[in-house]
Design an enzyme around this catalytic site. Structure first.
Site, PDB file in Angstrom:
ATOM      1  N   ASP A 179       0.280   6.947  -4.037  1.00 61.45           N
ATOM      2  CA  ASP A 179      -0.731   6.499  -4.996  1.00 61.45           C
ATOM      3  C   ASP A 179      -0.966   7.497  -6.118  1.00 61.45           C
ATOM      4  O   ASP A 179      -0.968   7.135  -7.298  1.00 61.45           O
ATOM      5  CB  ASP A 179      -2.066   6.247  -4.274  1.00 61.45           C
ATOM      6  CG  ASP A 179      -2.113   4.906  -3.586  1.00 61.45           C
ATOM      7  OD1 ASP A 179      -1.156   4.118  -3.744  1.00 61.45           O
ATOM      8  OD2 ASP A 179      -3.098   4.633  -2.873  1.00 61.45           O
ATOM      9  N   TYR A 239       5.220   2.006   0.049  1.00 61.62           N
ATOM     10  CA  TYR A 239       5.933   2.495  -1.131  1.00 61.62           C
ATOM     11  C   TYR A 239       6.715   3.765  -0.811  1.00 61.62           C
ATOM     12  O   TYR A 239       7.876   3.912  -1.194  1.00 61.62           O
ATOM     13  CB  TYR A 239       4.962   2.775  -2.284  1.00 61.62           C
ATOM     14  CG  TYR A 239       4.017   1.645  -2.605  1.00 61.62           C
ATOM     15  CD1 TYR A 239       4.448   0.319  -2.575  1.00 61.62           C
ATOM     16  CD2 TYR A 239       2.688   1.882  -2.933  1.00 61.62           C
ATOM     17  CE1 TYR A 239       3.582  -0.727  -2.866  1.00 61.62           C
ATOM     18  CE2 TYR A 239       1.813   0.847  -3.233  1.00 61.62           C
ATOM     19  CZ  TYR A 239       2.260  -0.452  -3.193  1.00 61.62           C
ATOM     20  OH  TYR A 239       1.392  -1.470  -3.476  1.00 61.62           O
ATOM     21  N   HIS A 271       0.850  -1.183   0.000  1.00 61.87           N
ATOM     22  CA  HIS A 271       0.000   0.000   0.000  1.00 61.87           C
ATOM     23  C   HIS A 271       0.887   1.234   0.000  1.00 61.87           C
ATOM     24  O   HIS A 271       2.109   1.158   0.225  1.00 61.87           O
ATOM     25  CB  HIS A 271      -0.943   0.010   1.201  1.00 61.87           C
ATOM     26  CG  HIS A 271      -2.117  -0.902   1.044  1.00 61.87           C
ATOM     27  ND1 HIS A 271      -3.106  -0.686   0.112  1.00 61.87           N
ATOM     28  CD2 HIS A 271      -2.445  -2.040   1.699  1.00 61.87           C
ATOM     29  CE1 HIS A 271      -4.014  -1.643   0.201  1.00 61.87           C
ATOM     30  NE2 HIS A 271      -3.639  -2.482   1.152  1.00 61.87           N
TER      31      HIS A 271
END
Length: 374
Positions: A152, A126, A122
Site C-alpha cells: 500500500d 498485491y 488488498h
C-alpha cells in the site's frame, strides 16, 4: 500546489497526506456516509494538513462541484476501481477537458489494465504475486506479513507521489500538458525488488526464504530474543562491523569463523544463547553508539522515546496524537504539521471562498450513507 483528493482508504489518502505535509493545499472530497474506514476521523492521521468538503458524487450537482475543483487544481488523486470515476463523470477525460494541465493520479492495486484490474484486492495479494511476500519470513514457515507497508504505502503511495510530481514538472514546462499517472501497487512493489532480481540473475540470491544475505539466512543479520522476551536486531554484514559485534557480544574467542558456511548453524546458536543472558535494555546499553549495527526492536509506542528519534524530532505530538513527523527534511522549506485530521465537510465554506467555487457552500443534497465504489 492545489490537490483534489477523492476520498478513499489506504494508499491514496497517505499519498495526499505526504503532499499536504510538504505544503500542498489538499482538499479531500468526502462523500456522505464516509469512505469506509470505520475509525473516528479525529484520529485518522492520513487526513492531517488537509481540508474537507462533502459532496454527493451520485448527484449531478456534486459531480459539477468536483469538476469545478478539478478546473482549479494542479493534481487530482482517486483510488477507485478502473471505470468507476468514468461512470461517475469525473474521469480523466472530463477533468482534463476542464483543465488540460491537470495531473490525474490513479491509485489502484492491480492497475488500470490487465486480467485482475476489475477485481477486489488488498495489500497481501498485491505483494504476493510480485514475489515480495514470498521473500519475507523463516525458511520453515509461512511468509511473514509486513502489515500493509510494503504494498500500500511503499509500492503504492510513494510511487504515486513520485509520478505526480514528475508529471507536474512536465505540465509546468513550456509546451507541457497534464496527463494520467497510473500508479499500481503491483508495479511499484515489483520495482522495489529490482536489486534482488539483479542478485538473483547473478547467482547471488536464492529464490527461497531465509537463505540469503538480507532475509535472515545469515546468522549476523536477524533478530534474537533477549532474557526478558524482547528482541535485538543484528545487521553486522561488513567484516569490521561483525568484529565489533562479536567482541561486544562476548563471543569473540569462541565463535566459529563467519566465512565457514557449514558452521553457520553453530554460530547462530552461540549468538542466540548469548543474547538470552541479558535483557533488551542491558544489550541496548552494551551496543549503544557502537559500529556493531545492533538495535533494540521497539514497539510502535516505544519508538517515539528512542533517544535518537527524540533528538531528531522524528515523531511529533500534534492535536493530542503522537505521530510521525513530516519527511523528508528540507533546509529551506520544511514540512509542517499545520492542521489536525480533516473532519468530513468541515471546511466547505473556507474552500468555497479560497478556491472561488461558491456552489460548494450549498453542501450535499443527500446525507444517507453510500456504498464505496472501489
Amino acid at each position: 500546489m492545489r490537490v483534489v483528493e477523492l476520498a478513499g482508504i489506504g494508499p491514496g489518502p497517505f499519498a495526499a497526506m505526504l503532499l499536504a505535509d510538504l505544503g500542498a493545499d489538499v482538499v479531500r472530497v468526502d462523500r456522505p456516509g464516509g469512505a469506509g474506514l470505520r475509525i473516528d476521523p479525529a484520529y485518522d492521521i492520513t487526513n492531517r494538513n488537509k481540508r474537507s468538503v462533502q459532496v454527493d458524487l451520485k448527484d449531478p450537482a456534486g459531480v459539477a462541484r468536483v469538476l469545478d475543483l478539478a478546473e482549479r487544481a494542479d493534481v487530482l488523486i482517486e483510488g477507485y476501481r478502473p471505470g468507476v470515476a468514468e461512470r461517475l463523470g469525473i474521469g480523466p477525460e472530463e477533468c482534463l477537458a476542464r483543465n488540460p494541465r491537470l495531473v490525474y493520479g490513479r491509485m489502484t492495486g492491480w492497475g488500470q489494465q490487465g486480467p485482475l484490474a476489475g477485481t477486489a484486492g488488498h495489500d497481501i495479494g498485491y505483494i504476493a504475486i510480485t514475489g515480495a511476500l514470498g521473500m519475507i519470513g523463516p525458511p520453515d514457515g509461512p511468509p511473514a506479513i509486513p502489515a500493509n507497508l510494503v504494498g500500500d504505502y511503499a509500492g503504492g503511495s510513494l510511487y504515486l507521489v513520485i509520478g505526480v510530481l514528475a508529471a507536474l514538472q512536465h505540465a509546468r514546462t513550456e509546451g507541457g500538458r497534464g496527463q494520467v499517472v497510473d500508479a499500481a501497487i503491483v508495479d511499484g512493489t515489483a520495482h522495489l525488488t529490482a536489486m534482488i532480481h539483479g542478485m538473483l540473475a547473478a547467482g547471488g540470491w536464492q529464490d527461497r526464504r531465509g537463505a540469503n544475505l538480507l532475509d535472515g539466512g545469515t546468522p549476523f543479520y536477524g533478530a534474537y530474543e533477549t532474557a526478558d522476551g524482547g528482541y535485538m536486531a543484528v545487521g553486522a554484514l561488513e567484516k569490521r562491523f561483525y568484529a565489533e559485534f562479536i567482541r561486544l557480544l562476548g563471543i569473540e574467542d569462541e565463535a566459529p569463523g563467519r566465512d565457514d558456511l557449514a558452521a553457520w548453524g553453530e554460530l547462530r546458536t552461540a549468538i542466540a544463547a548469548r543474547f538470552k543472558t541479558r535483557t533488551r535494555e542491558e544489550w541496548t546499553a552494551v551496543f549503544e553508539e557502537s559500529d556493531a549495527c545492533v538495535a533494540p526492536v521497539l514497539s510502535l509506542r516505544e519508538a517515539p522515546d528512542h533517544p535518537h528519534l527524540a533528538a531528531r524530532g522524528t515523531f511529533a505530538d500534534h492535536g493530542g496524537i503522537t505521530q510521525p513527523a513530516p519527511a523528508p527534511r528540507f533546509s529551506h522549506t520544511p514540512g509542517t504539521l499545520r492542521r489536525p485530521p480533516a473532519q468530513p465537510g468541515a471546511d466547505t465554506a473556507d474552500i468555497a471562498r479560497d478556491w472561488r467555487i461558491p456552489g460548494l457552500a450549498a453542501g450535499p443534497d443527500r446525507t444517507e450513507p453510500q456504498e464505496a465504489d472501489g
